[in-house]
Design a protein around this motif. Structure first.
Motif: not given
Length: 161
Positions: A84, A90-91, A94, A118-120
């Motif tokens: 992210r 990011f969205d 993903c 899919t990581c912060d």
């Protein structure tokens, strides 16, 4: 930890399966860990011959997975990482990767192991990458899931005429 409750998969008789791994190149350290885990899984599962394909990023995984599925592979594991940032990018990535890989599996009937992190944060990705000190090995899990599913599908009898 997200790995809680994961099944202990037992796969036998996988030596003759054609398996491919498609891996993104972004985030080198994380990807090295994911790919290392995938290769360890193939060895443990007794799959001596496999193909590894590298693509630029996670967004390119679905098209490469589809090409491999259409070329006769029994299972494909897709490995990538999206971390992210400060924008909606990011969205979109993903969602596109997840939907694309799902569509490949449904359309082709070839199991696609989902090894896309899919990581912060980068720390979260490193913790899932199968590196020394990581709590999870998502590359290993993705290959094992794809191969286990291919073995299940192979054992399903053809419909009677």
């Amino acid at each position: 930890m997200s790995g809680n409750g994961a099944p202990q998969l037992t796969v036998t008789d996988a030596a003759d399966l054609r398996v491919a791994v498609v891996a993104a190149q972004w985030h080198t350290t994380v990807m090295d860990g994911l790919l290392g885990g995938a290769l360890r899984a193939l060895e443990e599962l007794g799959v001596p011959e496999h193909t590894v394909v590298r693509v630029p990023g996670s967004f390119e995984l679905p098209v490469a997975a589809r090409a491999l599925a259409l070329r006769g592979y029994d299972a494909v594991a897709a490995l990538g990482v999206v971390i992210r940032g400060g924008t909606p990018h990011f969205d979109y990535v993903c969602q596109g990767v997840t939907q694309g890989l799902t569509q490949v599996g449904v359309d082709t009937g070839v199991p696609i192991g989902f090894g896309v992190l899919t990581c912060d944060t980068e720390e979260q990705a490193l913790d899932r990458a199968g590196l020394a000190g990581s709590s999870e090995d998502k590359g290993h899990e993705a290959v094992t899931a794809a191969v286990a599913t291919a073995a299940v599908l192979r054992a399903v009898p053809e419909p009677r005429a």
